[in-house]
Design an enzyme around this catalytic site. Structure first.
Site, PDB file in Angstrom:
ATOM      1  N   ARG A 103    -139.458  41.186  -4.731  1.00 44.48           N
ATOM      2  CA  ARG A 103    -140.274  40.857  -5.912  1.00 44.48           C
ATOM      3  C   ARG A 103    -139.606  39.845  -6.835  1.00 44.48           C
ATOM      4  NH1 ARG A 103    -141.193  46.584  -6.250  1.00 44.48           N
ATOM      5  NH2 ARG A 103    -143.000  47.118  -4.978  1.00 44.48           N
TER       6      ARG A 103
ATOM      7  N   LYS B 103    -143.990  26.168  -9.988  1.00 48.14           N
ATOM      8  CA  LYS B 103    -145.117  26.474  -9.089  1.00 48.14           C
ATOM      9  C   LYS B 103    -144.559  26.532  -7.680  1.00 48.14           C
ATOM     10  CE  LYS B 103    -149.515  24.793 -10.983  1.00 48.14           C
ATOM     11  NZ  LYS B 103    -150.609  23.797 -10.848  1.00 48.14           N
TER      12      LYS B 103
ATOM     13  N   GLU C 156    -146.971  10.522  -7.516  1.00 50.15           N
ATOM     14  CA  GLU C 156    -146.776  11.465  -8.639  1.00 50.15           C
ATOM     15  C   GLU C 156    -146.086  10.754  -9.804  1.00 50.15           C
ATOM     16  OE1 GLU C 156    -148.308  14.307  -8.472  1.00 50.15           O
ATOM     17  OE2 GLU C 156    -147.905  15.403  -6.606  1.00 50.15           O
TER      18      GLU C 156
ATOM     19  N   LYS D  74    -143.073  15.917 -16.868  1.00 50.42           N
ATOM     20  CA  LYS D  74    -143.336  17.255 -16.337  1.00 50.42           C
ATOM     21  C   LYS D  74    -142.640  18.317 -17.176  1.00 50.42           C
ATOM     22  CE  LYS D  74    -144.277  20.093 -12.571  1.00 50.42           C
ATOM     23  NZ  LYS D  74    -144.629  20.288 -11.196  1.00 50.42           N
TER      24      LYS D  74
ATOM     25  N   GLU E 176    -150.121  27.478 -16.633  1.00 54.27           N
ATOM     26  CA  GLU E 176    -151.355  26.694 -16.558  1.00 54.27           C
ATOM     27  C   GLU E 176    -152.509  27.350 -17.316  1.00 54.27           C
ATOM     28  OE1 GLU E 176    -152.091  23.883 -13.021  1.00 54.27           O
ATOM     29  OE2 GLU E 176    -153.436  25.561 -12.670  1.00 54.27           O
TER      30      GLU E 176
ATOM     31  N   ARG F 154    -151.115  22.425 -18.876  1.00 53.19           N
ATOM     32  CA  ARG F 154    -150.539  22.126 -17.564  1.00 53.19           C
ATOM     33  C   ARG F 154    -151.569  21.535 -16.590  1.00 53.19           C
ATOM     34  NH1 ARG F 154    -145.854  25.251 -14.092  1.00 53.19           N
ATOM     35  NH2 ARG F 154    -145.846  23.680 -12.452  1.00 53.19           N
TER      36      ARG F 154
ATOM     37  N   ASN G  93    -152.560  18.062 -12.774  1.00 52.52           N
ATOM     38  CA  ASN G  93    -153.430  18.102 -11.596  1.00 52.52           C
ATOM     39  C   ASN G  93    -154.275  16.837 -11.472  1.00 52.52           C
ATOM     40  OD1 ASN G  93    -155.254  20.353  -9.749  1.00 52.52           O
ATOM     41  ND2 ASN G  93    -153.101  20.730 -10.089  1.00 52.52           N
TER      42      ASN G  93
ATOM     43  N   HIS H 142    -155.690  15.569  -8.156  1.00 53.74           N
ATOM     44  CA  HIS H 142    -155.438  16.598  -7.145  1.00 53.74           C
ATOM     45  C   HIS H 142    -156.695  17.300  -6.640  1.00 53.74           C
ATOM     46  CE1 HIS H 142    -151.335  15.863  -8.212  1.00 53.74           C
ATOM     47  NE2 HIS H 142    -150.896  16.758  -7.352  1.00 53.74           N
TER      48      HIS H 142
ATOM     49  N   HIS I   1    -156.317  17.399  -2.839  1.00 53.93           N
ATOM     50  CA  HIS I   1    -156.149  18.619  -2.044  1.00 53.93           C
ATOM     51  C   HIS I   1    -157.282  18.786  -1.031  1.00 53.93           C
ATOM     52  CE1 HIS I   1    -153.260  20.908  -5.003  1.00 53.93           C
ATOM     53  NE2 HIS I   1    -152.644  19.982  -4.287  1.00 53.93           N
TER      54      HIS I   1
ATOM     55  N   HIS J  44    -149.012  14.508   0.866  1.00 51.66           N
ATOM     56  CA  HIS J  44    -149.619  14.905  -0.408  1.00 51.66           C
ATOM     57  C   HIS J  44    -149.796  13.697  -1.339  1.00 51.66           C
ATOM     58  CE1 HIS J  44    -150.373  17.444  -3.910  1.00 51.66           C
ATOM     59  NE2 HIS J  44    -149.390  16.841  -4.562  1.00 51.66           N
TER      60      HIS J  44
HETATM   61  N1  NAD Z   1    -144.756  22.918  -6.815  1.00 49.52           N
HETATM   62  C1  NAD Z   1    -145.225  21.827  -7.403  1.00 49.52           C
HETATM   63  O1  NAD Z   1    -145.354  21.746  -8.628  1.00 49.52           O
HETATM   64  C2  NAD Z   1    -145.556  20.653  -6.541  1.00 49.52           C
HETATM   65  C3  NAD Z   1    -145.734  19.397  -7.143  1.00 49.52           C
HETATM   66  C4  NAD Z   1    -146.038  18.303  -6.324  1.00 49.52           C
HETATM   67  C5  NAD Z   1    -146.117  18.476  -4.946  1.00 49.52           C
HETATM   68  N2  NAD Z   1    -145.907  19.693  -4.398  1.00 49.52           N
HETATM   69  C6  NAD Z   1    -145.923  19.871  -2.949  1.00 49.52           C
HETATM   70  O2  NAD Z   1    -144.905  19.054  -2.383  1.00 49.52           O
HETATM   71  C7  NAD Z   1    -145.245  18.772  -1.026  1.00 49.52           C
HETATM   72  C8  NAD Z   1    -144.989  17.313  -0.721  1.00 49.52           C
HETATM   73  O3  NAD Z   1    -143.623  17.053  -0.864  1.00 49.52           O
HETATM   74  P1  NAD Z   1    -142.954  15.723  -0.275  1.00 49.52           P
HETATM   75  O4  NAD Z   1    -143.802  14.555  -0.555  1.00 49.52           O
HETATM   76  O5  NAD Z   1    -141.564  15.757  -0.753  1.00 49.52           O
HETATM   77  O6  NAD Z   1    -143.062  15.919   1.275  1.00 49.52           O
HETATM   78  P2  NAD Z   1    -142.296  16.839   2.348  1.00 49.52           P
HETATM   79  O7  NAD Z   1    -141.579  17.951   1.763  1.00 49.52           O
HETATM   80  O8  NAD Z   1    -143.334  17.124   3.360  1.00 49.52           O
HETATM   81  O9  NAD Z   1    -141.222  15.802   2.942  1.00 49.52           O
HETATM   82  C9  NAD Z   1    -141.654  14.686   3.683  1.00 49.52           C
HETATM   83  C10 NAD Z   1    -140.807  14.538   4.965  1.00 49.52           C
HETATM   84  O10 NAD Z   1    -139.513  14.038   4.630  1.00 49.52           O
HETATM   85  C11 NAD Z   1    -138.488  14.857   5.198  1.00 49.52           C
HETATM   86  N3  NAD Z   1    -137.355  14.697   4.288  1.00 49.52           N
HETATM   87  C12 NAD Z   1    -137.171  15.303   3.096  1.00 49.52           C
HETATM   88  N4  NAD Z   1    -136.088  14.780   2.487  1.00 49.52           N
HETATM   89  C13 NAD Z   1    -135.592  13.834   3.315  1.00 49.52           C
HETATM   90  C14 NAD Z   1    -134.504  12.935   3.207  1.00 49.52           C
HETATM   91  N5  NAD Z   1    -133.744  12.885   2.122  1.00 49.52           N
HETATM   92  N6  NAD Z   1    -134.264  12.108   4.241  1.00 49.52           N
HETATM   93  C15 NAD Z   1    -135.090  12.111   5.334  1.00 49.52           C
HETATM   94  N7  NAD Z   1    -136.136  12.915   5.489  1.00 49.52           N
HETATM   95  C16 NAD Z   1    -136.398  13.785   4.468  1.00 49.52           C
HETATM   96  C17 NAD Z   1    -139.143  16.210   5.279  1.00 49.52           C
HETATM   97  O11 NAD Z   1    -138.508  17.040   6.201  1.00 49.52           O
HETATM   98  C18 NAD Z   1    -140.565  15.838   5.692  1.00 49.52           C
HETATM   99  O12 NAD Z   1    -140.635  15.618   7.072  1.00 49.52           O
HETATM  100  C19 NAD Z   1    -146.692  19.165  -0.865  1.00 49.52           C
HETATM  101  O13 NAD Z   1    -146.758  20.367  -0.154  1.00 49.52           O
HETATM  102  C20 NAD Z   1    -147.180  19.380  -2.286  1.00 49.52           C
HETATM  103  O14 NAD Z   1    -148.225  20.319  -2.344  1.00 49.52           O
HETATM  104  C21 NAD Z   1    -145.626  20.780  -5.169  1.00 49.52           C
HETATM  105  O1  LIG Z   2    -147.120  21.357 -11.590  1.00 54.51           O
HETATM  106  C1  LIG Z   2    -148.346  21.326 -11.667  1.00 54.51           C
HETATM  107  O2  LIG Z   2    -148.970  22.075 -12.410  1.00 54.51           O
HETATM  108  C2  LIG Z   2    -149.111  20.380 -10.861  1.00 54.51           C
HETATM  109  O3  LIG Z   2    -150.333  20.448 -10.816  1.00 54.51           O
HETATM  110  C3  LIG Z   2    -148.342  19.359 -10.118  1.00 54.51           C
HETATM  111  C4  LIG Z   2    -149.004  18.875  -8.858  1.00 54.51           C
HETATM  112  O4  LIG Z   2    -148.460  17.589  -8.583  1.00 54.51           O
HETATM  113  C5  LIG Z   2    -148.706  19.738  -7.635  1.00 54.51           C
HETATM  114  O5  LIG Z   2    -149.180  19.105  -6.479  1.00 54.51           O
HETATM  115  C6  LIG Z   2    -149.137  21.176  -7.686  1.00 54.51           C
HETATM  116  O6  LIG Z   2    -148.595  21.904  -6.613  1.00 54.51           O
HETATM  117  C7  LIG Z   2    -150.625  21.345  -7.631  1.00 54.51           C
HETATM  118  O7  LIG Z   2    -150.894  22.608  -8.067  1.00 54.51           O
HETATM  119  P1  LIG Z   2    -152.151  23.478  -7.659  1.00 54.51           P
HETATM  120  O8  LIG Z   2    -152.106  24.581  -8.664  1.00 54.51           O
HETATM  121  O9  LIG Z   2    -153.372  22.608  -7.782  1.00 54.51           O
HETATM  122  O10 LIG Z   2    -151.933  23.937  -6.278  1.00 54.51           O
HETATM  123 ZN    ZN Z   3    -148.993  16.966  -6.632  1.00 54.29          ZN
END
Ligand code: NAD
Ligand SMILES: O=C(O)C(=O)C[C@@H](O)[C@H](O)[C@H](O)COP(=O)(O)O
Ligand code: ZN
Length: 364
Positions: free
Chosen positions: A125, A147, A189, A231, A241, A245, A249, A252, A256, A268
């Site tokens: 948890r 998130k 982003e 951010k 959110e 927050r 999005n 998005h 998405h 993404h």
């Molecule tokens: N939690 C949040 O607030 C939030 C915000 C924005 C995006 N996201 C999520 O983030 C994800 C996208 O992330 P991304 O664009 O970083 O893509 P990713 O994590 O898919 O990475 C892209 C590719 O690059 C590789 N890689 C990573 N670092 C590397 C490096 N230094 N050198 C070589 N290869 C490398 C990875 O293994 C992958 O194959 C999505 O799932 C999206 O939903 C989450």
């Molecule tokens: O941090 C946030 O809040 C965002 O919305 C950032 C986005 O770039 C990110 O892709 C996030 O994961 C989207 O959130 P979701 O709640 O729509 O899944």
């Molecule tokens: Zn995003």
């Protein structure tokens, strides 16, 4: 920024969570053991296949410093954001005897940090975790703000938790090995942060879009730091959110929907770029956004090589996909649009004809 300089950006603790810092610089991994802290006996380093060497080096280093360190390799990109991979990680933690004082380190892009954070949120948890983002996108967005989550066949990030990390280490040197396609995807982003809050970001990119496409560009550190500050300010006041927050999005809702339609094979950032183009056209047609700012979306996204268009014939499926967006309320679709540069707002229940007309500019 000099090689030795480290920028520290504070994220306030809200909703009962601890404050933490995002460090941006080079050779920051020396700070990792300090962040893990003295209470942890075991550390699990979750990393993607692409970073097998980095993950193992980190594990070996932590083992040398006295931790019982395990590396958990997961698939690259979105293939890691599944219930099956989360279950694989839970099994590895169980087999290592992972307790509530132990710590998870997520090293990789946003997909890996989303998964690692989700595993940390759900194991016992909730255990502490540290993000070591290695893509532009993960540094400026995914690793910051708590998130965490995974995808399901029904939609993007539909399962998850708000579970902020104990710290974020953005080592800019990691970006040198990133394929250009992934580097550019992260710029979506960065550009989003520019449109919703800090237009200086757009000016910097427009001053030399070619240079913005590489980590060697003159403004790399500034672009990353400015985006993190956008951010940081938002999530420091609205972790869960409840209102503000939602501006993060921007782009998005359609983005998405495209990712789901492509079975998560699109990056993404690329999907969000198309989604921002759509949101700009929606803002324009809704009488909110001026032509110059709407047009600026096309020019800046195109200048760095991000896509603007998606398949015209897919509109009915995209509309259906958008209904499961987390901003929806019942049958009411909600979109973030701009009232002007850096003036994000919510557009509720737009006329379906307006939505279709906005997609008319995006679909090809
Ligand atoms: N939690 C949040 O607030 C939030 C915000 C924005 C995006 N996201 C999520 O983030 C994800 C996208 O992330 P991304 O664009 O970083 O893509 P990713 O994590 O898919 O990475 C892209 C590719 O690059 C590789 N890689 C990573 N670092 C590397 C490096 N230094 N050198 C070589 N290869 C490398 C990875 O293994 C992958 O194959 C999505 O799932 C999206 O939903 C989450
Ligand atoms: O941090 C946030 O809040 C965002 O919305 C950032 C986005 O770039 C990110 O892709 C996030 O994961 C989207 O959130 P979701 O709640 O729509 O899944
Ligand atoms: Zn995003």
């Amino acid at each position: 920024m000099s090689e030795a300089a480290v920028t520290r950006i504070r994220i306030a603790g809200t909703a009962g969570t601890e404050p933490y810092e995002v460090l941006v610089g080079r050779q920051l991994l020396g700070d990792l053991a300090g962040l893990i802290g003295p209470k942890a006996k075991r550390v699990a380093v979750i990393h993607p296949e692409a970073l097998a060497e980095t993950g193992e080096a980190l594990r070996a280093d932590l083992a040398e410093q006295g931790f019982e360190a395990v590396a958990i390799q997961v698939p690259n990109a979105e293939e890691a954001k599944t219930a099956e991979v989360a279950a694989y990680c839970w099994k590895a933690l169980g087999q290592s005897g992972f307790t509530r004082t132990d710590v998870i380190v997520g090293v990789g892009g946003g997909a890996t940090t989303d998964l690692a954070g989700f595993v940390a949120a759900t194991w016992l948890r909730g255990v502490r975790w540290i993000a070591v983002p290695t893509t532009v996108l993960a540094m400026v967005d995914a690793a910051v703000g708590g998130k965490t989550g995974i995808n399901t066949a029904e939609g993007k990030n539909l399962v998850g938790a708000f579970h902020p990390p104990a710290g974020v280490l953005c080592d800019l040197a990691a970006l040198d090995s990133l394929p250009v396609h992934d580097y550019v995807s992260g710029l979506a982003e960065v550009i989003k942060a520019g449109f919703i809050a800090d237009s200086a970001i757009l000016d910097l990119i427009e001053s030399d879009p070619g240079a913005a496409r590489t980590p060697a560009g003159p403004h790399t550190a500034e672009l990353i730091e400015r985006s993190i500050r956008v951010k940081a300010e938002v999530v420091s006041s609205d972790l869960k959110e409840s209102g503000l927050r939602e501006i993060l999005n921007y782009g998005h809702t359609l983005g998405h929907a495209i990712e789901k339609n492509e079975r998560y094979q699109w990056r993404h950032g690329a999907a969000v770029a198309v989604g921002m183009h759509f949101a700009a056209e929606l803002g324009r047609l809704a009488g909110r956004l001026d032509d110059a700012t709407a047009d600026r979306h096309r020019t800046v996204l195109e200048a760095v090589g991000l896509p603007l268009h998606y398949r015209h014939d897919q509109w009915p499926k995209l509309l259906e996909n958008m209904r499961v967006d987390k901003k929806s309320r019942g049958d009411l679709l909600r979109f973030i649009v701009l009232d002007g540069l850096a003036k994000p707002t919510v557009l509720e229940g737009p006329d379906p004809a307006v939505l279709l007309a906005a997609y008319g500019e995006v679909g090809q």
